[in-house]
Design a protein around this motif. Structure first.
Motif: not given
Ligand code: NAD
Length: 362
Positions: A147-148, A151, A183-185, A204, A238-240, A260-262
């Motif tokens: 989904p990313s 997103t 990351g992905k988003v 990151d 976009c992480a935590l 994008g983070a939740n």
């Molecule tokens: P991901 O795991 O691909 O990317 C997250 C990145 O954040 C990773 O590269 C990780 O190393 C980094 N990270 C972790 N802790 C960190 C910190 N303290 N400082 C800097 N970087 C840090 O996840 P994602 O799919 O990209 O999702 C990111 C956020 O978006 C999450 O909160 C997720 O719940 C939310 N989200 C994602 C989607 C989706 O479609 N993937 C949809 C809705 C919400």
């Protein structure tokens, strides 16, 4: 148990199901918050909570958040969540996910599950052997896949709506965006920002991700702790979760927070604090709804990525509406977003009740 019922009554939850299947090693819960708009959709999380109570409170809280996300995104879906008590690194098996699938099936479509923290799309394939009420399957299985992509596009649209408000144009060229998490988003978001020639700063905890972003997209790296205080137009978490809090908000040197983070706000009052400081906060569940929008296009119809992206583009208008309500009612955007979701649910509930009354008893 009475505490849970009290909490559910106070926060409008419809149902909490607890289940155990010792032969499959399954213990868990499904919470259904609200089905006024449609079946309750929400991920299946697998996690080692310190206590059963913490786990159940988590599933209740997360199911409610899903109601708001889907309602504000204009989807005909309610909010739910499933939780498997266990360690995703050690405890996953086909039997476990099939047993969870049977629990989902027993709810007869009131709850639709999908992947979440600790579960993957291949787990969803096991669940799908026992129930139709699962979404987020791989593209090869006719599902909506990762989904990313969607997103990231939604975050970009929300960012443009914020730019229109703050700078009078939604053109992001020359604007600086500081990304926490690459990351992905974030990587999908970066694709769009690059096309507009935005300037990018990023961090990151993974050095490999930082190197990738710098080498591939010219993202200027900063240390993880420095991202909050960096001078930027837009800060994009976009992480935590919980990253907007008493410690970080005073450090911010940006006009917009949109990422994008939740669950970005540690507490509701942090939305008020951003408002008080004149920082435009784009509520996380409005911004990152592309993920759930994408899933919704897999339920009960052949998946179309184009249709999912078209619906996700509406996040721009939703964000603009949230900003307008925030200004009119002099309330933080976080509160304005909640009102938007609550108003839609109330209106549909009202129509249902009136239609039900007009039809009379069956
Ligand atoms: P991901 O795991 O691909 O990317 C997250 C990145 O954040 C990773 O590269 C990780 O190393 C980094 N990270 C972790 N802790 C960190 C910190 N303290 N400082 C800097 N970087 C840090 O996840 P994602 O799919 O990209 O999702 C990111 C956020 O978006 C999450 O909160 C997720 O719940 C939310 N989200 C994602 C989607 C989706 O479609 N993937 C949809 C809705 C919400």
């Amino acid at each position: 148990m009475s505490d849970y019922l009290e909490y559910m009554a106070k926060h409008g939850h419809e149902q909490l199901v607890l289940f155990a299947d010792e032969s499959a090693g399954l213990r868990g819960a499904i919470a259904i918050h609200d089905t006024t708009l449609g079946p309750a959709l929400g991920g299946c999380r697998m996690w080692t909570h310190p206590t059963e109570e913490a786990a159940i409170m988590d599933v209740l809280r997360l199911s409610r958040a899903m109601t708001y996300k889907s309602a504000a995104a204009g989807l005909n879906l309610g909010g739910g969540k499933a939780l498997i008590l266990g360690d995703p690194r050690k405890d996953r098996s086909e039997a476990l996910f099939r047993a969870l699938g049977r629990q989902v099936e027993a709810l007869g479509g009131r709850y639709v599950t999908t992947e979440d923290v600790g579960t993957t799309s291949s787990d969803m394939q096991h669940i799908a052997k026992e129930t139709r009420f699962v979404t987020g399957l791989p593209i090869e299985e006719g599902g909506s896949g990762d989904p990313s992509v969607v997103t990231g596009y939604g975050v970009y649209m929300a960012m443009k709506a914020c730019a229109q408000e703050v700078w009078g144009t939604d053109d992001l060229s020359g604007k600086t965006v500081a990304l926490q998490g690459l990351g992905k988003v974030a990587s999908n978001l970066i694709e769009h920002l690059k096309k507009e020639e935005a300037r990018l700063i990023g961090t990151d905890i993974s050095e490999e991700r930082v190197r990738w972003a710098a080498e591939t997209h010219g993202v200027r790296p900063v240390a993880p702790d420095d991202i909050f205080g960096v001078e930027t137009d837009i800060f994009a978490p976009c992480a935590l979760g919980g990253v907007l809090n008493d410690r970080t908000i005073p450090l911010l040197r940006c006009q917009v927070v949109c990422g994008g983070a939740n669950n970005q706000l540690l507490e509701d009052r942090h939305g008020e604090e951003l408002h008080r400081r004149g920082i435009l906060y784009a509520p996380d569940y409005i911004v990152n709804a592309g993920g759930v929008i994408n899933l919704s296009f897999e339920i009960g119809r052949p998946y179309s990525r184009e249709a999912a992206l078209r619906k996700t583009a509406e996040i721009y208008a939703t964000m603009a509406q949230v900003i307008a309500t925030s200004k009119q009612e002099k309330t933080p955007t976080s509160r304005a977003a909640d009102r938007l979701a609550e108003a839609r649910i109330a209106a549909v509930r009202d129509i249902r009740m009136r239609l039900g009354e007009a039809r009379g008893p069956r």
